[in-house]
Motif scaffolding. Structure first.
Motif, PDB file in Angstrom:
ATOM      1  N   LEU A 112       0.839  -1.203   0.000  1.00 33.84           N
ATOM      2  CA  LEU A 112       0.000   0.000   0.000  1.00 33.84           C
ATOM      3  C   LEU A 112       0.875   1.254   0.000  1.00 33.84           C
ATOM      4  N   SER A 113       1.926   1.234   0.830  1.00 35.54           N
ATOM      5  CA  SER A 113       2.794   2.405   0.936  1.00 35.54           C
ATOM      6  C   SER A 113       3.478   2.663  -0.394  1.00 35.54           C
ATOM      7  N   TYR A 165       2.345   2.034  -3.412  1.00 31.88           N
ATOM      8  CA  TYR A 165       1.440   2.700  -4.343  1.00 31.88           C
ATOM      9  C   TYR A 165       1.097   4.101  -3.880  1.00 31.88           C
ATOM     10  N   ALA A 166       1.017   4.263  -2.550  1.00 27.44           N
ATOM     11  CA  ALA A 166       0.758   5.603  -2.027  1.00 27.44           C
ATOM     12  C   ALA A 166       1.902   6.534  -2.404  1.00 27.44           C
ATOM     13  N   ALA A 167       3.147   6.024  -2.329  1.00 27.36           N
ATOM     14  CA  ALA A 167       4.304   6.855  -2.635  1.00 27.36           C
ATOM     15  C   ALA A 167       4.322   7.221  -4.118  1.00 27.36           C
TER      16      ALA A 167
END
Lengths: 207, 218, 243
Positions: free
Chosen positions: C171-172, C174-176
């Motif tokens: 998730l991180s 893709y968030a980044a």
């Protein structure tokens, strides 16, 4: 409905502690566990209560029939005596805690915050919780710690009435609760035999 | 269930419950940042979305170790685990109680914080909305961290180390909503992703939390 | 035929690695040395990047291993949770510091490479940020192992953390990407046609990647052996104390 424990082995800290423990309890019976400190009484009780998995063997009474009372009473110090009991009564879905207050002689203390209770009074409150669970098997770990003689007798009566009503009790204690009908099980004879220590022979348990 | 929630709320509100600590921390942070960065409204307005979200994160973190630690110490947790309430529900209720005592007050006070940091007026709505959608995830993820570290002495610092990396996606999308809102851009994508993370965390993490709690209790 | 799971028995594992570990160690030393020497001294300089490009022979394999090791830990954690083989849990434990080191090597060589290329040691680029986050996940995992006294509890809790952490790490990532489209070039290797790298570079790079893989396996086997011994020692001490 009875408790039947067959060939139970339990571990503490990754090491087998007890093995081959078998006993059974029928409605109205009590069993007192004896044995020196560290022999595994608490471990056995926690295993029966379903808090820790058994290494082997089985306990055929569902955890839903068991009320467990540990060394710690689970009392919230900022709540009053009545609030503490009312909470557990609500959790167990039993309506009334009034009777429990009377039977454990806590009526006069009902409005007092639990932090202002003496150790013995706290213990009585902790044990009163058993009465609001409405469960048939009581699993008690040293219930009489910090109780005075009168309170021990009081609690002995409470246990006896529970038994007469068809309940069961599994108690680890060194003090006589005044239950002459209770059977006694000495755990010392069930001490787990660990395998010989030898080079190149250890297994999954690293022994 | 309801009784567990009311008990937790009552405990939080009574003396020594620690209610309001997170709120006070949030306030202090909003005072310290201008003192450190300088009073220029333009600078503060630029960093306000990030500061407000990072602040909410840290304020949440502050009270996490109380979720289970007290119940563990006095034995309530053992008794709750043997009570006729599924542990997954206990964990969810605990997270809800944490949100009601920490997350919700943060949401409510956030406009005042925005004022202190010269948050552009278009962003207020998005600030409140993003915090409302995001803080439940912070509570649920934090509950997982608290369940992981419950049996440990001095678990507080470890708890931060474990939980903060898990907060990263929530932080990124949450702060993005506010800063896009401040610039008058469309916020629908980060808002949807933020809501998605919260929904996923609320739905799935209680199972992991209950699992690690059982492991810690045995 | 003997089951694969037989090797999950600590004793069987120790006996097998008794002869396997030296072989893997020598293979790792030889392949890595060949790859690095080949890459550093027997390739021509890039026409744009000059000789700085040669840090790729450290950067890409370590970055690749940093991710692969986390995946290996995830698989080992699942095996532990499902089949309860202690060796699996201990292997995951032994892999974490290696993964942490690989991540660190990736970050540092990246900074050293980025300075002449982009004119900066660090940029908040999605790839770089993701690696920094991965570094934090490794730290948390190792710290949790270190904090728990009971070995089985530690194995269980870290395994669950690894599972949950993996989801959040993805998730991180893709968030980044969403947060900042960066300046890092695309993946250096690509199986698609029209690859951008010449075989003169690819061959030593592949050698280095195999070498780093072997280094990891050698370190992992050695680390797991150490963990098994430590675990046995702990069991014996506990037994002594309880007797």
């Amino acid at each position: 409905m009875g408790l039947r424990v067959t060939d139970l082995s339990c571990a503490r800290g990754g090491l087998p502690l007890l093995e081959g423990v078998s006993f059974s309890l029928e409605a109205g019976q009590a069993l007192v566990l004896r044995g020196p400190n560290g022999c595994g009484k608490t471990t056995l009780l926690r295993t029966v209560a379903g808090l820790q998995p058994a290494l082997a063997g089985q306990v055929d009474l569902p955890p839903e029939a068991i009320a467990y009372a540990a060394h710690a009473d689970g009392i919230k110090s900022t709540l009053s005596v009545a609030e503490n009991l009312a909470f557990w009564a609500a959790i167990y879905g039993t309506s009334s805690f009034e009777e429990a207050l009377d039977r454990m002689n806590l009526r006069a203390l009902a409005g007092r915050a639990a932090q202002n209770l003496s150790a013995g009074q706290k213990r009585r409150l902790g044990l009163a919780r058993l009465l609001v669970t409405g469960r048939p098997l009581w699993v008690l770990d040293e219930p009489t710690v910090s109780l005075d003689t009168a309170s021990v007798a009081l609690f002995g009566d409470v246990v006896r009435r529970h038994l007469q009503a068809g309940g069961m009790a599994l108690i680890a204690t060194h003090i006589d609760l005044g239950l002459p009908e209770a059977e006694i099980l000495d755990l010392a004879s069930y001490k787990a035999r660990l395998p010989e220590i030898g080079a190149g022979t250890f297994d999954e348990a690293f022994l | 269930m309801i009784s567990l929630l009311t008990r937790d709320l009552r405990l939080a509100l009574r003396a020594g419950g620690g209610f309001g600590l997170g709120l006070a921390f949030y306030l202090i942070l909003a005072v310290l940042v201008p003192l450190g960065v300088g009073p220029a409204p333009a600078t503060l307005a630029l960093i306000a979305p990030g500061i407000l979200w990072v602040g909410a994160l840290l304020a949440c973190l502050l009270s996490l170790d109380r979720i289970f630690a007290l119940d563990f110490e006095d034995g309530s947790l053992d008794l709750l685990a043997t009570a006729p309430v599924p542990l997954e529900a206990v964990v969810s209720i605990k997270a809800l109680a944490h949100w009601l005592t920490t997350g919700l007050p943060l949401v409510l006070i956030s406009p005042v914080m925005g004022l202190l940091l010269f948050l552009p007026s278009e962003a207020y709505l998005w600030l409140i909305l993003s915090l409302t959608l995001g803080t439940p995830a912070l509570s649920v993820i934090g509950t997982f961290g608290a369940a992981l570290t419950v049996g440990l002495k001095r678990g507080g610092l470890l708890l931060s180390l474990l939980v903060l990396p898990l907060y990263i996606p929530t932080l990124i999308f949450g702060a993005e909503v506010v800063s896009r809102g401040a610039q008058g851009l469309s916020v629908s994508t980060p808002l949807a992703l933020l809501a998605g993370i919260t929904a996923g965390a609320v739905a799935l993490l209680p199972f992991a939390s209950a699992l690690v709690l059982r492991i810690n209790l045995r | 035929m003997a089951s694969f799971w037989e090797y999950a028995n600590p004793l069987k594992f120790m006996r097998t690695t008794d002869w396997l570990l030296p072989i893997v160690t020598w293979a790792a030393v030889i392949v890595t040395t060949v790859g690095l020497v080949w890459g550093f001294f027997f390739t021509s300089d890039d026409f744009r990047q000059g000789s700085t490009v040669k840090i790729i022979f450290l950067h890409v394999p370590s970055a690749m291993m940093a991710i692969n090791i986390w995946v290996m830990m995830l698989v080992a954690s699942l095996v532990w949770l499902i089949r309860r083989h202690h060796v699996s849990a201990l292997a995951a434990k032994a892999a974490a510091p290696i993964g942490l080191t690989m991540t660190l090597i990736g970050l540092i060589t990246g900074a050293v490479w980025g300075q002449p290329m982009w004119g900066t040691w660090w940029a908040w680029d999605p790839r770089l940020t993701s690696f920094l986050i991965l570094f934090l996940f490794y730290l948390g995992y190792i710290a949790l192992w270190a904090a728990i006294d009971d070995p089985d509890t530690g194995a269980d809790l870290t395994a669950v953390l690894c599972l949950v952490g993996s989801v959040f790490a993805v998730l991180s990532r893709y968030a980044a990407i969403f947060w900042n489209q960066g300046l890092h070039q695309g993946a250096s290797l690509s199986l698609a046609p029209g690859t951008r790298m010449d075989w003169a570079y690819k061959a030593p790079l592949y050698t280095c990647m195999v070498g780093f893989g072997l280094v990891f396996v050698a370190l992992l086997l050695a680390g797991t052996r150490t963990e098994i011994r430590a675990r046995r020692m702990k069991a014996l001490v506990t037994r002594e104390r309880m007797a």
